[in-house]
Design a protein around this motif. Structure first.
Motif: not given
Length: 113
Positions: A67, A71-72, A75, A81, A86, A89
């Motif tokens: 996760a 996410s890293s 971001l 995206f 998401v 996750i």
């Protein structure tokens, strides 16, 4: 919170660092940091596994690391995206939280004996 679970969470954080390092390292220092992150990550996971159920420790470690890595990438590194990612996750994190909630610590069990 049990200090062994804190070790698992910190190990997962370092897992994110070394996975990112495997992809983005390009010189001696970044490779050195990646190797150090691997050593710290696995050391903490192994130490936590001495007092917690190993299967649960590994599942939480990998789940949080996955996760955190995804996410890293979104971001920090411009990964596109996707709502599906998401959602998955969040599903993964809910499973990790569920494992943590239903897992008894060995230390707690041995105190009652």
């Amino acid at each position: 919170m049990n200090t062994n679970w804190i070790k698992v969470f910190i190990a997962a954080l370092f897992e994110v660092f070394w996975v990112i390092g495997l992809k983005h390292a390009n010189d001696f220092w970044t490779w050195g940091g990646t190797v150090i992150a691997i050593i710290i990550s696995f050391y903490l996971m192994i130490m936590a596994g001495k007092n917690l159920p190993v299967g649960t420790v590994y599942a939480v470690f990998v789940g949080l690391g996955t996760a955190g890595t995804v996410s890293s990438e979104i971001l920090l590194f411009g990964e596109p995206f996707q709502a599906e990612k998401v959602l998955l996750i969040l599903l993964l994190i809910s499973g990790v939280i569920g494992l943590k909630i239903v897992t008894n610590d060995y230390a707690k069990e041995s105190e009652g004996a």
